[in-house]
Design a protein around this motif. Structure first.
Motif, PDB file in Angstrom:
ATOM      1  N   PHE A 178       0.841  -1.200   0.000  1.00 15.04           N
ATOM      2  CA  PHE A 178       0.000   0.000   0.000  1.00 15.04           C
ATOM      3  C   PHE A 178       0.876   1.249   0.000  1.00 15.04           C
ATOM      4  CE2 PHE A 178      -2.051   3.434   2.255  1.00 15.04           C
ATOM      5  CZ  PHE A 178      -3.345   3.455   1.773  1.00 15.04           C
ATOM      6  N   LEU A 179       1.829   1.295   0.932  1.00 13.52           N
ATOM      7  CA  LEU A 179       2.713   2.455   1.033  1.00 13.52           C
ATOM      8  C   LEU A 179       3.554   2.618  -0.233  1.00 13.52           C
ATOM      9  CD1 LEU A 179       4.130   2.546   4.679  1.00 13.52           C
ATOM     10  CD2 LEU A 179       2.879   4.342   3.495  1.00 13.52           C
ATOM     11  N   GLY A 180       4.071   1.499  -0.741  1.00 11.93           N
ATOM     12  CA  GLY A 180       4.893   1.578  -1.942  1.00 11.93           C
ATOM     13  C   GLY A 180       4.142   2.150  -3.126  1.00 11.93           C
ATOM     14  N   CYS A 181       2.885   1.744  -3.303  1.00 12.45           N
ATOM     15  CA  CYS A 181       2.076   2.258  -4.416  1.00 12.45           C
ATOM     16  C   CYS A 181       1.828   3.756  -4.269  1.00 12.45           C
ATOM     17  CB  CYS A 181       0.753   1.507  -4.497  1.00 12.45           C
ATOM     18  SG  CYS A 181       0.917  -0.218  -5.009  1.00 12.45           S
ATOM     19  N   VAL A 182       1.517   4.194  -3.044  1.00 14.52           N
ATOM     20  CA  VAL A 182       1.288   5.621  -2.819  1.00 14.52           C
ATOM     21  C   VAL A 182       2.564   6.399  -3.082  1.00 14.52           C
ATOM     22  CG1 VAL A 182       0.681   7.366  -1.109  1.00 14.52           C
ATOM     23  CG2 VAL A 182      -0.575   5.210  -1.176  1.00 14.52           C
ATOM     24  N   ILE A 183       3.691   5.911  -2.563  1.00 17.24           N
ATOM     25  CA  ILE A 183       4.966   6.614  -2.710  1.00 17.24           C
ATOM     26  C   ILE A 183       5.349   6.752  -4.177  1.00 17.24           C
ATOM     27  CG2 ILE A 183       7.450   6.432  -2.281  1.00 17.24           C
ATOM     28  CD1 ILE A 183       6.722   5.167   0.438  1.00 17.24           C
ATOM     29  N   LEU A 184       5.259   5.654  -4.941  1.00 19.30           N
ATOM     30  CA  LEU A 184       5.643   5.705  -6.351  1.00 19.30           C
ATOM     31  C   LEU A 184       4.732   6.618  -7.159  1.00 19.30           C
ATOM     32  CD1 LEU A 184       6.652   2.036  -7.226  1.00 19.30           C
ATOM     33  CD2 LEU A 184       8.123   4.033  -7.111  1.00 19.30           C
ATOM     34  N   GLY A 185       3.421   6.549  -6.892  1.00 17.45           N
ATOM     35  CA  GLY A 185       2.485   7.403  -7.622  1.00 17.45           C
ATOM     36  C   GLY A 185       2.744   8.872  -7.379  1.00 17.45           C
ATOM     37  N   VAL A 186       2.923   9.244  -6.111  1.00 17.21           N
ATOM     38  CA  VAL A 186       3.205  10.640  -5.774  1.00 17.21           C
ATOM     39  C   VAL A 186       4.546  11.069  -6.347  1.00 17.21           C
ATOM     40  CG1 VAL A 186       3.587  12.262  -3.884  1.00 17.21           C
ATOM     41  CG2 VAL A 186       1.830  10.524  -3.671  1.00 17.21           C
ATOM     42  N   ALA A 187       5.560  10.204  -6.201  1.00 22.27           N
ATOM     43  CA  ALA A 187       6.910  10.558  -6.633  1.00 22.27           C
ATOM     44  C   ALA A 187       6.975  10.810  -8.134  1.00 22.27           C
ATOM     45  CB  ALA A 187       7.888   9.456  -6.241  1.00 22.27           C
ATOM     46  N   ALA A 188       6.303   9.950  -8.936  1.00 22.86           N
ATOM     47  CA  ALA A 188       6.362  10.105 -10.392  1.00 22.86           C
ATOM     48  C   ALA A 188       5.793  11.445 -10.830  1.00 22.86           C
ATOM     49  CB  ALA A 188       5.614   8.956 -11.067  1.00 22.86           C
ATOM     50  N   ILE A 189       4.615  11.790 -10.313  1.00 21.61           N
ATOM     51  CA  ILE A 189       3.976  13.044 -10.723  1.00 21.61           C
ATOM     52  C   ILE A 189       4.723  14.253 -10.149  1.00 21.61           C
ATOM     53  CG2 ILE A 189       1.856  14.406 -10.505  1.00 21.61           C
ATOM     54  CD1 ILE A 189       0.297  11.837 -10.742  1.00 21.61           C
ATOM     55  N   ALA A 190       5.208  14.143  -8.908  1.00 20.16           N
ATOM     56  CA  ALA A 190       5.958  15.248  -8.315  1.00 20.16           C
ATOM     57  C   ALA A 190       7.265  15.486  -9.061  1.00 20.16           C
ATOM     58  CB  ALA A 190       6.230  14.966  -6.837  1.00 20.16           C
ATOM     59  N   ALA A 191       7.931  14.410  -9.494  1.00 17.99           N
ATOM     60  CA  ALA A 191       9.194  14.561 -10.215  1.00 17.99           C
ATOM     61  C   ALA A 191       8.978  15.236 -11.570  1.00 17.99           C
ATOM     62  CB  ALA A 191       9.854  13.195 -10.402  1.00 17.99           C
ATOM     63  N   ILE A 192       7.951  14.787 -12.303  1.00 22.63           N
ATOM     64  CA  ILE A 192       7.656  15.413 -13.605  1.00 22.63           C
ATOM     65  C   ILE A 192       7.323  16.888 -13.416  1.00 22.63           C
ATOM     66  CG2 ILE A 192       6.020  15.441 -15.537  1.00 22.63           C
ATOM     67  CD1 ILE A 192       5.744  12.381 -15.117  1.00 22.63           C
ATOM     68  N   GLY A 193       6.476  17.187 -12.431  1.00 28.27           N
ATOM     69  CA  GLY A 193       6.096  18.572 -12.184  1.00 28.27           C
ATOM     70  C   GLY A 193       7.260  19.427 -11.739  1.00 28.27           C
ATOM     71  N   THR A 194       8.179  18.866 -10.933  1.00 28.50           N
ATOM     72  CA  THR A 194       9.327  19.633 -10.453  1.00 28.50           C
ATOM     73  C   THR A 194      10.253  19.993 -11.602  1.00 28.50           C
ATOM     74  OG1 THR A 194       9.213  18.604  -8.261  1.00 28.50           O
ATOM     75  CG2 THR A 194      11.318  19.579  -8.908  1.00 28.50           C
ATOM     76  N   VAL A 195      10.517  19.035 -12.483  1.00 29.16           N
ATOM     77  CA  VAL A 195      11.381  19.328 -13.637  1.00 29.16           C
ATOM     78  C   VAL A 195      10.721  20.370 -14.533  1.00 29.16           C
ATOM     79  CG1 VAL A 195      12.428  18.366 -15.721  1.00 29.16           C
ATOM     80  CG2 VAL A 195      12.482  17.069 -13.579  1.00 29.16           C
ATOM     81  N   ARG A 196       9.434  20.213 -14.780  1.00 30.88           N
ATOM     82  CA  ARG A 196       8.713  21.182 -15.622  1.00 30.88           C
ATOM     83  C   ARG A 196       8.760  22.573 -15.003  1.00 30.88           C
ATOM     84  NH1 ARG A 196       2.754  19.881 -15.419  1.00 30.88           N
ATOM     85  NH2 ARG A 196       3.017  20.925 -13.424  1.00 30.88           N
ATOM     86  N   ALA A 213      -1.650   6.784   4.419  1.00 29.74           N
ATOM     87  CA  ALA A 213      -1.608   7.515   3.147  1.00 29.74           C
ATOM     88  C   ALA A 213      -0.826   8.817   3.299  1.00 29.74           C
ATOM     89  CB  ALA A 213      -3.022   7.793   2.648  1.00 29.74           C
ATOM     90  N   CYS A 214      -1.024   9.515   4.408  1.00 29.15           N
ATOM     91  CA  CYS A 214      -0.263  10.753   4.658  1.00 29.15           C
ATOM     92  C   CYS A 214       1.231  10.466   4.745  1.00 29.15           C
ATOM     93  CB  CYS A 214      -0.754  11.417   5.942  1.00 29.15           C
ATOM     94  SG  CYS A 214      -2.386  12.172   5.798  1.00 29.15           S
ATOM     95  N   LEU A 215       1.584   9.359   5.407  1.00 31.34           N
ATOM     96  CA  LEU A 215       2.992   8.967   5.454  1.00 31.34           C
ATOM     97  C   LEU A 215       3.531   8.707   4.056  1.00 31.34           C
ATOM     98  CD1 LEU A 215       5.526   8.092   7.022  1.00 31.34           C
ATOM     99  CD2 LEU A 215       4.517   5.793   7.206  1.00 31.34           C
ATOM    100  N   GLY A 216       2.739   7.983   3.227  1.00 34.34           N
ATOM    101  CA  GLY A 216       3.156   7.732   1.856  1.00 34.34           C
ATOM    102  C   GLY A 216       3.288   9.006   1.043  1.00 34.34           C
ATOM    103  N   LEU A 217       2.363   9.954   1.258  1.00 34.01           N
ATOM    104  CA  LEU A 217       2.435  11.234   0.539  1.00 34.01           C
ATOM    105  C   LEU A 217       3.713  11.979   0.885  1.00 34.01           C
ATOM    106  CD1 LEU A 217      -1.258  12.503   0.856  1.00 34.01           C
ATOM    107  CD2 LEU A 217      -0.117  11.714  -1.217  1.00 34.01           C
ATOM    108  N   VAL A 218       4.050  12.026   2.168  1.00 37.97           N
ATOM    109  CA  VAL A 218       5.255  12.747   2.594  1.00 37.97           C
ATOM    110  C   VAL A 218       6.504  12.095   2.002  1.00 37.97           C
ATOM    111  CG1 VAL A 218       6.688  13.349   4.580  1.00 37.97           C
ATOM    112  CG2 VAL A 218       4.208  13.632   4.707  1.00 37.97           C
ATOM    113  N   LEU A 219       6.582  10.765   2.108  1.00 37.29           N
ATOM    114  CA  LEU A 219       7.740  10.059   1.559  1.00 37.29           C
ATOM    115  C   LEU A 219       7.803  10.184   0.035  1.00 37.29           C
ATOM    116  CD1 LEU A 219       7.658   6.808   3.745  1.00 37.29           C
ATOM    117  CD2 LEU A 219       9.181   8.782   3.989  1.00 37.29           C
ATOM    118  N   GLY A 220       6.635  10.106  -0.624  1.00 33.03           N
ATOM    119  CA  GLY A 220       6.591  10.244  -2.082  1.00 33.03           C
ATOM    120  C   GLY A 220       7.009  11.628  -2.539  1.00 33.03           C
TER     121      GLY A 220
END
Length: 839
Positions: A24-42, A316-323
């Motif tokens: 559960f945590l891994g899925c949340v972390i990866l989902g948040v991280a992917a979108i945050a990384a794309i947005g940060t570079v943009r 989920a909040c923990l996953g969001l922070v880590l992601g």
């Protein structure tokens, strides 16, 4: 009171740690991280463009003209507003080395004030003034290393531009205003404008543009100056740019690509949502007795729901922070590597916008995929203590939860539309994801049914028979495996099919239809000699020539063109315009009538039919085109078929001769020839007519292919993030299935099966499921690739089997690795202990 009780229960549940929630945590972390990384570079690139907009533009503001230099009045206006003004002339030509090597180059002719801002980097290191001063009376030039290497030039060597000689003083290592140049077919050469005198390169009608960069006083009102310039010189065909958006084409491209990649990232969130739901279901199935006990002690549905909802919320909040930490931190840590590969500046830092976007997407996804199992969990009754029953209740949650899930899904789509700025792209993406999930779900059911039917055919092959029985029997992992792997593989399959078909169309179709060369800047008095050389060459199979001017479509029926056509590409910048008396060969009129050879009345215009329909033009409309600062009002009298896909000659706008032939202009020619004759044609024509520019079509196609490959690579990386999430979900499914597989292995051992045969069965099961997921994904990818190739790119489609085999084998390999990773415990199972514990 109910909330306090639920909070107390949730706190006690959390004391057990993260067991059961790692996936559960891994899925949340990866989902948040992917979108945050794309947005940060943009956002980092956008911020870099904003901070260095003036340097990228080469000044605080720029006025551009096509085909001409600024008039005295225009220069006077600029000089009164700016502290310094720099004039730049930009055009294409051929650079010729002393041993006859030729290369297309984009020439930038500059004055003493260039660059107003920033510093050009040269190797060997020297000032630009020194480099352009030249040697022994020969003017100097600096050149892109790609061009100097192609021509075999070293600093100190001489070469020709037109009829003039130049000495290469240095190679360009950094051009501060290069981001505003847009797409060019040739590497850069910089010379002084006065050094072009006598070269024959800026004759009447030559295709060139002039850029006037202005260094304005501090605090200048850019918006006000733009309005004043456009009002004073409204009919002069000027184009204004300023430091508020120094590289608009780059900024627009980055924003569009970023929005598209975020939408690709949403497919990763969808896969992650499947994993989140599966992980929660698996966890809640272990809590059936706990929930039933609480119901026995008087806990109502809402208390049960809130207990696990709060628990999920905390995790989920923990996953969001880590992601967020992973998604924002990774680009910042890798900033030096990313900046070295970017052609534009970027300021890497945490930005609230991308983080907020990632959090919003992820929160909505978590809610959508957790409400369903949570709603079903609250319906567990006390009687469940006496039954084997999570999942034995109602199939669907109660209607308030279904309405809430629907509203949340609508909110997610609305957010995606808002952030991407493209409703159609969002809807197509969402529809594709939803359709793929439905198709994959149905495919998993079909796979289970097929496995049950094939089991009898595997008689005498125990390992295969056991594998098929596990796939088709109760507790099968076919659903999670196909869903988790299938979506990521579907995106990769579609990208692979589109990329290969587009490359095939370019390499297979274009060479048979495209000309060998475009020749531009041919003066009218050079046309007889030009045609004589080509018509007497048996290797030349075709020649198309036409007069060529460039103009800007400014008004339609006396309304600004942008009001009528929006952002259509025809009105974005200047366009090629020609004239003809008789209807050109191979031209088909779809509406209206051609004016005919004898017509000498008011200006008439013929327009490309497809583009006219897109803009909304109709016969009788009055179109205003600005050419060389002069407005020409022409009546639309015909529409023509124009096929731009052949890379041949095609004009959106053609006028009657009386409207244009008095204006300074040159001719353009496309030459179709055998490949072995191309070098001789180029050598002879450039030697006789040094001012003519030759554009080799194959080289242009290679440049476009490289850009398309980069876009395909970026999309594939986005799809890889989806596949990584799918692999994590696959691991979760394998872990959840481990207890059942352990018991199965114990039974098989008890009846005499060897460890090797049991391992073979487990491996076959994983590989078959992975291959099945790959085949389903391949089908979805081929369908998506065909739709894009046929309807969007309008070219033929053929299955790229190399990519197809990789997708299927990749699915089998990924599933096999996940399955074997969890085979250790079943292999070590002792039948007596396992079966006794079951009793």
């Amino acid at each position: 009171m109910r909330l306090l009780t639920a909070m107390r229960f949730a706190r006690r549940e959390l004391r057990g740690g993260l067991r059961g929630f790692r996936i559960f945590l891994g899925c949340v972390i990866l989902g948040v991280a992917a979108i945050a990384a794309i947005g940060t570079v943009r956002e980092s690139i956008t911020e870099g463009l904003a901070q260095e907009g003036a340097i990228l533009l080469g000044g605080d503001a720029e006025i551009e003209f096509t085909y001409r230099f600024a008039t005295a009045d225009e220069r006077d206006w600029m000089n009164t507003k700016a502290e310094r003004v720099s004039e730049i002339v930009d055009f294409r030509s051929m650079a010729v080395s002393s041993d006859g090597e030729r290369g297309l180059t984009q020439i930038k002719a500059v004055d003493d004030a260039y660059p107003l801002l920033g510093r050009i980097g040269l190797s060997p290191d020297m000032a630009l003034d020194q480099a352009l001063a030249g040697q022994d009376g020969v003017p100097g030039a600096v050149m892109d290393p790609l061009l100097s290497a192609k021509l075999g030039l070293e600093p100190g060597d001489r070469f020709k531009l037109g009829t003039n000689d130049y000495v290469l003083s240095a190679e360009i290592t950094r051009e501060p205003d290069n981001a505003t140049a847009g797409f060019s077919l040739g590497p850069r050469t910089i010379v002084r404008t006065e050094a072009l005198d006598g070269s024959g390169l800026l004759g009447p009608g030559t295709l060139f543009s002039t850029h006037y960069r202005m260094d304005l006083p501090a605090g200048a009102d850019l918006a006000g100056l733009q309005q004043e310039a456009e009002a004073v010189f409204s009919d002069n065909g000027l184009r204004w740019s300023d430091a508020r958006n120094g590289a608009p084409r780059v900024a627009e491209f980055v924003n569009r690509l970023g929005a598209f990649l975020v939408l690709v990232g949403l497919s990763g969130l969808a896969v992650g949502g499947v994993g989140i739901s599966a992980a929660l279901r698996a966890y809640l199935s272990t809590k059936t007795e706990t929930i039933a006990t609480l119901r026995t002690l008087g806990a109502d549905r809402q208390t049960i729901f809130l207990t696990y909802f709060l628990q999920i919320g905390v995790l989920a909040c923990l996953g969001l922070v880590l992601g967020l930490g992973l998604g924002v931190g990774t680009p910042i840590l890798l900033a030096p590597l990313i900046e070295a590969r970017l052609p534009v500046p970027a300021v890497f830092a945490p930005y609230p916008g991308p983080m907020g976007e990632a959090v919003l997407y992820s929160v909505l996804t978590v809610l959508i995929f957790t409400l369903w199992p949570l709603a079903r969990a609250q319906d567990i009754r006390a009687a469940t203590l006496f039954r084997d029953a999570f999942g034995a209740g109602r199939a669907l949650p109660r209607w308030p939860y279904l309405v809430t899930i629907t509203l949340l899904t609508g909110g997610l789509l609305s957010a995606a539309t808002w952030f991407s700025g493209n409703l159609m792209l969002t809807m197509w993406t969402a529809g594709g994801i939803a359709g793929a999930l439905v198709m994959l779900g149905l495919a998993s059911v079909a796979i289970r049914q097929a496995a049950r039917r094939m089991k009898t055919a595997a008689h005498g092959r125990p390992a295969l028979s056991w594998a098929l029985a596990a796939i088709g029997g109760p507790g099968s992992t076919a659903g999670p495996v196909v869903l988790s792997l299938g979506l990521g593989l579907s995106v990769l399959a579609a990208v692979g099919q589109i990329d290969q078909n587009l490359r095939s169309a370019i390499s297979r179709d274009l060479p048979t239809r495209a000309p060998a060369y475009f020749f531009v800047d041919i003066q009218k008095d050079q046309m007889p000699g030009f045609m004589e050389r080509l018509e007497n060459d048996p290797a030349v199979t075709g020649i198309d020539s036409a007069p060529m001017l460039r103009g800007i479509l400014t008004r339609i029926n006396d309304r600004p063109a942008k009001e009528v056509a929006g952002g259509h590409w025809v009105i974005e910048g200047d366009r090629g315009i020609s004239y003809a008396a008789a209807l050109p060969e191979r031209t088909t009129i779809t509406q209206g009538e051609w004016w005919g050879p004898e017509y000498d009345g008011p200006p008439q215009i013929s327009f490309a039919a497809e583009e006219a329909a897109e803009i909304g033009l109709k016969l009788g409309d009055v179109i205003t085109v600005n050419i060389l600062g002069r407005d020409i009002n022409a009546t639309l009298t015909s529409l023509r078929e124009v096929d731009f896909s052949t890379a041949g000659m095609g004009f959106v706008m053609v006028m009657n001769p009386a409207a244009l032939e008095a204006a300074p202009h040159t001719f353009i020619s496309t030459v179709y020839a055998e490949p072995e004759a191309e070098a001789a044609i180029l050598r002879d024509l450039s030697a006789r007519f040094p001012n003519i520019t030759a554009i080799r079509v194959r080289d242009a196609i290679d440049r476009v292919s490289g850009i398309l490959a980069g876009l395909a690579s970026a999309t594939a990386w986005g799809a890889t993030a989806t596949l990584l999430t799918g692999f994590l979900v696959l691991i979760g499914a394998a872990a959840a299935d481990q207890t059942a597989r352990t018991r199965e292995a114990a039974i098989l051992k008890a009846i005499g099966a060897s460890r090797a045969r049991i391992l073979q069965s487990l491996a076959l099961r994983a590989a078959l499921l992975g291959a099945a997921a790959g085949l389903v994904a391949l089908g979805a990818g081929i369908a998506g690739g065909w739709a894009v190739t046929y309807f969007v790119m309008e070219t033929d489609f053929a299955v790229a089997w190399g990519s197809a085999v990789m997708i299927v084998s990749g699915g089998a390999l990924i599933s096999l690795l996940a399955g074997l990773g969890f085979a250790w415990r079943p292999m070590q199972a002792r039948p007596a202990r396992i079966l006794r514990a079951r009793e």
